[in-house]
Scaffold this motif. Structure first.
Motif, PDB file in Angstrom:
ATOM      1  N   HIS A   1     -10.654  -2.068 -20.883  1.00  0.00           N
ATOM      2  CA  HIS A   1     -11.795  -1.196 -21.248  1.00  0.00           C
ATOM      3  C   HIS A   1     -11.371  -0.104 -22.330  1.00  0.00           C
ATOM      4  CE1 HIS A   1     -12.708  -2.865 -16.979  1.00  0.00           C
ATOM      5  NE2 HIS A   1     -14.061  -2.626 -17.378  1.00  0.00           N
ATOM      6  N   PRO A   2     -11.079  -0.659 -23.583  1.00  0.00           N
ATOM      7  CA  PRO A   2     -10.803   0.306 -24.471  1.00  0.00           C
ATOM      8  C   PRO A   2     -11.963   1.380 -24.715  1.00  0.00           C
ATOM      9  CG  PRO A   2     -11.619  -1.645 -25.441  1.00  0.00           C
ATOM     10  CD  PRO A   2     -11.542  -2.044 -24.146  1.00  0.00           C
ATOM     11  N   THR A   3     -13.200   1.175 -24.902  1.00  0.00           N
ATOM     12  CA  THR A   3     -14.110   2.157 -25.117  1.00  0.00           C
ATOM     13  C   THR A   3     -14.302   3.047 -24.187  1.00  0.00           C
ATOM     14  OG1 THR A   3     -16.101   0.863 -24.153  1.00  0.00           O
ATOM     15  CG2 THR A   3     -15.565   0.568 -26.424  1.00  0.00           C
ATOM     16  N   SER A   4     -13.992   2.952 -23.128  1.00  0.00           N
ATOM     17  CA  SER A   4     -13.660   3.969 -21.777  1.00  0.00           C
ATOM     18  C   SER A   4     -12.607   4.832 -21.948  1.00  0.00           C
ATOM     19  CB  SER A   4     -13.822   3.356 -20.334  1.00  0.00           C
ATOM     20  OG  SER A   4     -15.274   2.672 -20.218  1.00  0.00           O
ATOM     21  N   SER A   5     -11.577   4.332 -22.653  1.00  0.00           N
ATOM     22  CA  SER A   5     -10.380   4.872 -22.674  1.00  0.00           C
ATOM     23  C   SER A   5     -10.357   5.945 -23.975  1.00  0.00           C
ATOM     24  CB  SER A   5      -9.164   3.832 -23.032  1.00  0.00           C
ATOM     25  OG  SER A   5      -9.050   3.351 -21.840  1.00  0.00           O
TER      26      SER A   5
ATOM     27  N   HIS B   1      -0.080  16.604  -9.974  1.00  0.00           N
ATOM     28  CA  HIS B   1      -0.738  15.129  -9.521  1.00  0.00           C
ATOM     29  C   HIS B   1      -2.100  14.949 -10.642  1.00  0.00           C
ATOM     30  CE1 HIS B   1       1.405  14.190  -5.718  1.00  0.00           C
ATOM     31  NE2 HIS B   1       1.695  15.709  -5.701  1.00  0.00           N
ATOM     32  N   LEU B   2      -1.960  13.452 -11.320  1.00  0.00           N
ATOM     33  CA  LEU B   2      -2.812  13.145 -12.159  1.00  0.00           C
ATOM     34  C   LEU B   2      -3.481  11.861 -11.501  1.00  0.00           C
ATOM     35  CD1 LEU B   2      -4.674  13.014 -14.579  1.00  0.00           C
ATOM     36  CD2 LEU B   2      -2.765  11.859 -15.565  1.00  0.00           C
ATOM     37  N   VAL B   3      -4.880  11.935 -11.208  1.00  0.00           N
ATOM     38  CA  VAL B   3      -5.314  10.851 -10.490  1.00  0.00           C
ATOM     39  C   VAL B   3      -6.566  10.365 -11.677  1.00  0.00           C
ATOM     40  CG1 VAL B   3      -6.968   9.958  -8.555  1.00  0.00           C
ATOM     41  CG2 VAL B   3      -5.217  11.552  -7.995  1.00  0.00           C
ATOM     42  N   PHE B   4      -6.293   9.148 -12.250  1.00  0.00           N
ATOM     43  CA  PHE B   4      -7.479   8.420 -12.691  1.00  0.00           C
ATOM     44  C   PHE B   4      -8.463   7.697 -11.903  1.00  0.00           C
ATOM     45  CE2 PHE B   4      -6.882   7.348 -17.423  1.00  0.00           C
ATOM     46  CZ  PHE B   4      -6.167   8.372 -17.846  1.00  0.00           C
ATOM     47  N   SER B   5      -9.668   8.576 -11.488  1.00  0.00           N
ATOM     48  CA  SER B   5     -10.549   8.016 -10.739  1.00  0.00           C
ATOM     49  C   SER B   5     -11.257   6.930 -11.484  1.00  0.00           C
ATOM     50  CB  SER B   5     -11.403   9.136 -10.269  1.00  0.00           C
ATOM     51  OG  SER B   5     -12.535   8.814  -9.319  1.00  0.00           O
ATOM     52  N   LYS B   6     -11.583   7.264 -12.771  1.00  0.00           N
ATOM     53  CA  LYS B   6     -11.937   6.041 -13.623  1.00  0.00           C
ATOM     54  C   LYS B   6     -10.893   5.034 -14.073  1.00  0.00           C
ATOM     55  CE  LYS B   6     -13.115   7.001 -17.933  1.00  0.00           C
ATOM     56  NZ  LYS B   6     -13.860   6.970 -19.233  1.00  0.00           N
ATOM     57  N   GLY B   7     -10.480   4.209 -13.059  1.00  0.00           N
ATOM     58  CA  GLY B   7      -9.174   3.442 -13.109  1.00  0.00           C
ATOM     59  C   GLY B   7      -9.320   2.392 -14.212  1.00  0.00           C
ATOM     60  N   HIS B   8     -10.407   2.116 -14.558  1.00  0.00           N
ATOM     61  CA  HIS B   8     -10.714   1.146 -15.702  1.00  0.00           C
ATOM     62  C   HIS B   8     -10.040   1.572 -16.761  1.00  0.00           C
ATOM     63  CE1 HIS B   8     -14.456   3.401 -15.484  1.00  0.00           C
ATOM     64  NE2 HIS B   8     -14.674   3.173 -16.755  1.00  0.00           N
ATOM     65  N   ALA B   9     -10.112   2.674 -16.972  1.00  0.00           N
ATOM     66  CA  ALA B   9      -9.613   3.393 -18.326  1.00  0.00           C
ATOM     67  C   ALA B   9      -7.994   3.233 -18.267  1.00  0.00           C
ATOM     68  CB  ALA B   9     -10.024   4.791 -18.425  1.00  0.00           C
ATOM     69  N   SER B  10      -7.408   2.196 -17.532  1.00  0.00           N
ATOM     70  CA  SER B  10      -5.958   2.143 -17.841  1.00  0.00           C
ATOM     71  C   SER B  10      -5.220   2.020 -18.860  1.00  0.00           C
ATOM     72  CB  SER B  10      -5.648   1.060 -16.670  1.00  0.00           C
ATOM     73  OG  SER B  10      -6.133  -0.400 -17.145  1.00  0.00           O
ATOM     74  N   PRO B  11      -5.847   1.498 -20.067  1.00  0.00           N
ATOM     75  CA  PRO B  11      -5.116   1.628 -21.325  1.00  0.00           C
ATOM     76  C   PRO B  11      -4.874   2.859 -21.760  1.00  0.00           C
ATOM     77  CG  PRO B  11      -7.179  -0.066 -21.169  1.00  0.00           C
ATOM     78  CD  PRO B  11      -7.308   0.720 -20.021  1.00  0.00           C
ATOM     79  N   LEU B  12      -5.800   3.671 -21.376  1.00  0.00           N
ATOM     80  CA  LEU B  12      -5.537   5.331 -21.539  1.00  0.00           C
ATOM     81  C   LEU B  12      -4.352   5.605 -20.885  1.00  0.00           C
ATOM     82  CD1 LEU B  12      -6.097   7.969 -23.156  1.00  0.00           C
ATOM     83  CD2 LEU B  12      -7.890   8.307 -21.314  1.00  0.00           C
ATOM     84  N   LEU B  13      -4.363   5.325 -19.645  1.00  0.00           N
ATOM     85  CA  LEU B  13      -3.261   5.824 -18.600  1.00  0.00           C
ATOM     86  C   LEU B  13      -1.950   5.290 -19.391  1.00  0.00           C
ATOM     87  CD1 LEU B  13      -2.357   7.619 -16.101  1.00  0.00           C
ATOM     88  CD2 LEU B  13      -2.798   5.300 -14.901  1.00  0.00           C
TER      89      LEU B  13
ATOM     90  N   HIS C   1       3.363  -8.514 -13.757  1.00  0.00           N
ATOM     91  CA  HIS C   1       3.974  -7.242 -14.239  1.00  0.00           C
ATOM     92  C   HIS C   1       3.157  -6.142 -13.593  1.00  0.00           C
ATOM     93  CE1 HIS C   1       6.354  -9.287 -17.260  1.00  0.00           C
ATOM     94  NE2 HIS C   1       5.478 -10.240 -17.343  1.00  0.00           N
ATOM     95  N   ARG C   2       3.865  -4.874 -13.783  1.00  0.00           N
ATOM     96  CA  ARG C   2       3.264  -3.813 -13.168  1.00  0.00           C
ATOM     97  C   ARG C   2       1.959  -3.149 -13.847  1.00  0.00           C
ATOM     98  NH1 ARG C   2       8.109   0.430 -13.963  1.00  0.00           N
ATOM     99  NH2 ARG C   2       7.880   0.665 -16.354  1.00  0.00           N
ATOM    100  N   LEU C   3       2.014  -3.408 -15.159  1.00  0.00           N
ATOM    101  CA  LEU C   3       0.771  -2.721 -15.699  1.00  0.00           C
ATOM    102  C   LEU C   3      -0.530  -3.417 -15.562  1.00  0.00           C
ATOM    103  CD1 LEU C   3       2.219  -1.603 -19.402  1.00  0.00           C
ATOM    104  CD2 LEU C   3       2.359  -0.649 -17.182  1.00  0.00           C
ATOM    105  N   GLN C   4      -0.843  -3.289 -14.503  1.00  0.00           N
ATOM    106  CA  GLN C   4      -2.443  -4.076 -13.905  1.00  0.00           C
ATOM    107  C   GLN C   4      -3.500  -3.564 -14.357  1.00  0.00           C
ATOM    108  OE1 GLN C   4      -2.022  -4.561  -9.584  1.00  0.00           O
ATOM    109  NE2 GLN C   4       0.481  -4.974  -9.675  1.00  0.00           N
ATOM    110  N   GLY C   5      -4.600  -4.292 -14.251  1.00  0.00           N
ATOM    111  CA  GLY C   5      -5.798  -4.041 -14.958  1.00  0.00           C
ATOM    112  C   GLY C   5      -6.172  -2.532 -14.578  1.00  0.00           C
TER     113      GLY C   5
END
Length: 632
Positions: free
Chosen positions: A42-46, A75-87, A111-115
Motif C-alpha cells: 500500500h504505497p499510496t496510503s504510506s 508507544h506507536l500504534v499503526f492502526s492503519k496497518g496496511h501502511a506497513s511500508p511507511l512503518l 520473513h518478519r516484515l509481513q504485509g
C-alpha cells in the motif's frame, strides 16, 4: 531499485524542518521501493502520512529503538496497518533494520516484515490491519500507563480516515474521553480515498473534528503536509490534559503526481517504471538516520506476577449449591494478591461476579460499560504493558468482540476471558441472551484454551490456572447454582478430565460439562436403577481435550454419548470426535456407538428444566439416548 552506497546523515530532535522534510521524502521513497520490490503493498496510503510520521519520530516520539523493551518509552500504534511500508521505512530510518532487509524481505515468505505489522518485530506492540482496532488498543495501553503505572510515557496512533466508519473507533474515543487520557494522541490521516472510492466524509475535516469533540476529546485540525503545523499540533497534544486527535488533511499518494489523489491505486504497488519516476520526483534515494528524543534510561520495572501475599482460593463444601460464576468472582478477588492481575467489566459485573474483584482491588478494576469490543481492546493494551487481564461478560456478548479476540491471538497476547450465562440453562431471558456459539468461537482461536467447569471448586481452580497460561484462555460459566462435586484439595490440570462414575461393567460413557454434567449424573442414576452401568466424564477442559481418557472410555464401554448446552457445531461433541480420531496410530473403534445431544433449534423463554427438556438435553433425553446407543 537497489540503492547506491550513501553516507548516512543523522537527524536529532533539534533538526530543522528542512531536514525533517528530507526525512519525509526518504520515507516516501522507501515505501515505494519496498512495495514495488515486493510486487504488492500500500504505497499510496504510506505516502499520505509520511510527513506526520517524520515530524513525530524526529521530534516527539520518546523511544529508544535499541531498547524497545524500555518500559518508560512511548508507544506507536499503526492502526492503519496496511501502511506497513511507511512503518518499515521508519524502522530503517531509525537504524532498526537495514535497507537490504527492507528491499529483499518485505512481504516475503518466512520473513518478519509481513504485509501488516505483527509483534514478531520488537518495535510492534500489537498486530494491526483489521481496521478500527488500533485506537482501542492504544486506549488500553494509555490506561495502563496513566492509571496503573503512573508513568509519563505517551501513546501515539496513526489512524486512517476510512476506518472511522467502524463503530469501535468511536467506542475507543468515548472511553479515552471518559478517562481523560491526556497521554493519548491520535493522528487521523484524512486522505479522502478508500479502497473502492472516496470515503464517506472525504476532506470534511470539520465534521471529523466535531465528532471527535463530541466524545470528550480535543481536536486539532492541520494541513497534514505542513511540517511546522504538524510540529505545533503534536507539541500541543503532548501538553494536553485530554486525549487529542490531530485531524490532518492529506493527499493520498502525496509527492507522486501520477497517483496523487487518484482513485484506483489503493493497495497497488507501483509498476517498476512508474516507481522509478516516483523516486526521481521525490528527490532520489537517501540514507538519513533518526535519533529522536529518548525516554528515561533506568525506569522502575513493569509489574510482575511476584507477590508477597499468597493466593488463597475459596473453598466449598461438597453438595453445597454454588454457581460457577460466583466461584469465578471469588477466585478473582483472591487472585488480586498478584499485582499483575487486572479485571475488566462490560457493565455486568454483578452478574458475572467480577465485581468481587472491584470490592477488593478497585484500583485495578476497569468498567468499560456496554462496549465489549473496547473491553477486549483495553485488555490487549494492558497485556502489552505486562499485566494479566481478566475480562468478563455474558457468553453471548463476547461474539460481538470476536475479531478483537482473533487479533489478540495474532498479537500473541495472554489474557483470560469469562463468558457467563451460557446456553439455554439461563431460562426466561430467551435466545438473545443465550451463549450457544461461544465454545465454537473460542475453540477456533489460534492457541486458545477453553475451559468449562461444572462446579464451584473446579471453577475457582481453573480461574487461577489461567493466570499463568499463555495465549487466550476462555472460561465458560453457568448462571444457576449446582451441587459442588469436588472437595477443595482436588486438582484440575488444563487438558485433563474427571471420571465421576466408573465400573468394569460400564456399557456407555456419558460426557458432559457445566449443567449437562449434572444432567448426565442424574441420567446415570436412572440407568443404574435399571441395572445399566454408565460411566460419567466431566470434560472440564474442552481445549486441550483429554483424548486419552476419552479413548479409554470408548474402548471399555463401546458407546459414547456427548451432551452439551450449545449448538452442535464446534462444541463438546466435535471436540470429542476430534480427539477420538486425531491420532492415526490410535486403535480404531469399529464397534463404537456415538451419540450427540445439543441445542439444534431456536429456544425460547421458560424455566431451566423446561428448556433443557425442550432442547433434548435433559436427564430424561440422556437416559433415552443412552439406551438406544446400547441397543445398537
Amino acid at each position: 531499485m537497489t540503492a547506491p552506497p550513501l553516507t548516512p546523515t543523522t537527524l536529532g530532535p533539534h533538526s530543522d524542518l528542512a531536514q525533517v522534510h528530507e526525512l519525509a521524502q526518504q520515507l516516501r521513497v522507501d515505501s515505494v521501493r519496498a512495495s514495488t520490490a515486493a510486487g504488492s503493498g500500500h504505497p499510496t496510503s504510506s505516502l499520505s502520512a509520511a510527513d506526520l510520521m517524520a515530524v513525530l519520530m524526529t521530534r516527539h516520539l520518546r523511544y529508544d529503538w535499541a531498547a524497545p523493551d524500555n518500559p518508560a518509552g512511548d508507544h506507536l500504534v499503526f492502526s492503519k496497518g496496511h501502511a506497513s511500508p511507511l512503518l518499515y521505512a521508519m524502522f530503517k530510518a531509525a537504524g532498526a533494520i537495514g535497507d537490504d532487509e527492507l528491499m529483499s524481505t518485505y512481504r516475503r515468505f518466512g520473513h518478519r516484515l509481513q504485509g501488516h505489522p505483527t509483534p514478531e518485530l520488537p518495535w510492534v506492540d500489537v498486530a494491526t490491519g483489521s481496521l478500527g482496532q488500533g485506537i482501542g488498543y492504544a486506549v488500553g495501553i494509555a490506561l495502563a500507563l496513566r492509571h496503573l503505572e503512573r508513568r509519563s510515557a505517551r501513546v501515539w496512533v496513526l489512524c486512517g480516515d476510512g476506518e472511522t466508519a467502524e463503530g469501535s473507533v468511536w467506542e475507543a474515543l468515548d472511553k479515552a474521553g471518559h478517562h481523560r487520557l491526556g497521554n493519548l494522541t491520535v493522528l487521523l490521516d484524512v486522505n479522502r480515498l478508500g479502497q473502492s472510492g472516496p470515503t464517506a466524509l472525504e476532506w470534511d475535516t470539520d465534521t471529523y473534528a466535531r465528532r471527535v469533540e463530541a466524545f470528550g476529546c480535543r481536536a486539532l485540525m492541520v494541513d497534514g503536509h505542513d511540517l511546522a503545523a504538524i510540529d505545533r499540533a503534536l507539541a500541543a497534544a503532548a501538553g494536553s490534559r485530554s486525549p487529542t486527535v490531530v485531524v490532518a488533511r492529506t493527499v493520498k499518494g502525496r509527492g507522486v503526481a501520477e497517483v496523487a489523489d487518484k482513485d484506483g491505486w489503493h493497495g497497488k504497488a507501483l509498476p517498476e517504471d512508474l516507481a522509478a519516476r516516483a523516486v526521481a520526483e521525490l528527490g532520489g534515494v537517501r540514507d538519513l538516520r533518526v535519533r529522536g528524543p529518548l525516554p528515561p534510561a533506568r525506569p522502575p520495572a513493569r509489574p510482575s506476577a511476584r507477590h508477597d501475599e499468597p493466593v488463597e482460593l475459596p473453598r466449598y463444601e461438597v453438595g453445597e449449591a454454588v454457581a460457577t460464576r460466583v466461584a469465578f468472582g471469588a477466585a478473582l478477588a483472591a487472585l488480586g494478591a498478584r499485582p499483575d492481575v487486572v479485571v475488566l467489566d462490560a457493565e455486568v459485573g454483578n452478574s458475572t461476579h467480577a465485581e468481587e474483584f472491584a470490592k477488593a482491588h478497585p484500583e485495578r478494576y476497569f468498567q468499560t460499560y456496554i462496549a465489549e469490543q473496547q473491553m477486549i481492546a483495553d485488555a490487549v493494551g494492558m497485556a502489552v504493558r505486562g499485566f494479566h487481564p481478566y475480562a468478563a461478560t455474558f457468553a453471548a456478548f463476547l461474539t460481538r468482540a470476536h475479531d478483537f479476540i482473533r487479533m489478540a491471538a495474532v498479537s500473541r497476547i495472554s489474557m483470560a476471558l469469562c463468558g457467563s450465562h451460557c446456553g439455554v440453562e439461563i431460562g426466561a431471558d430467551g435466545p438473545s441472551q443465550m451463549g450457544l456459539e461461544d465454545l465454537a468461537m473460542m475453540r477456533a482461536v489460534l492457541g486458545s484454551t477453553v475451559l468449562y467447569p461444572s462446579d464451584a471448586t473446579s471453577a475457582a481452580a481453573l480461574t487461577a490456572a489461567v493466570a499463568d497460561r499463555d495465549g487466550i484462555s476462555y472460561l465458560r460459566a453457568t448462571r444457576g447454582a449446582y451441587p459442588v462435586l469436588y472437595d477443595g484439595d482436588e486438582t484440575f490440570p488444563v487438558g485433563g478430565s474427571k471420571t465421576l462414575r466408573q465400573s468394569p461393567d460400564d456399557r456407555v460413557t456419558l460426557v458432559g460439562a457445566g449443567v449437562t454434567l449434572h444432567e448426565c449424573l442424574a441420567a446415570a442414576d436412572e440407568l443404574a436403577a435399571e441395572g445399566v452401568r454408565a460411566r460419567v466424564v466431566d470434560l472440564y477442559s474442552v481445549k486441550p481435550v483429554d483424548g486419552g481418557a476419552l479413548a479409554r472410555a470408548a474402548r471399555e464401554t463401546g458407546a459414547v454419548l456427548v451432551v452439551e448446552d450449545h449448538h452442535p457445531e464446534g462444541g463438546l461433541g466435535e471436540a470429542v470426535l476430534s480427539a477420538l480420531t486425531a491420532d492415526a496410530g490410535r486403535p480404531a473403534f469399529p464397534r463404537l456407538s456415538f451419540g450427540h445431544l445439543a441445542v439444534t433449534e431456536l429456544p425460547g423463554s421458560g424455566t431451566t428444566d423446561e428448556l433443557l427438556d425442550a432442547c433434548g438435553i435433559s436427564r430424561t433425553h440422556i437416559a433415552r439416548a443412552a439406551r438406544a446407543l446400547i441397543a445398537r
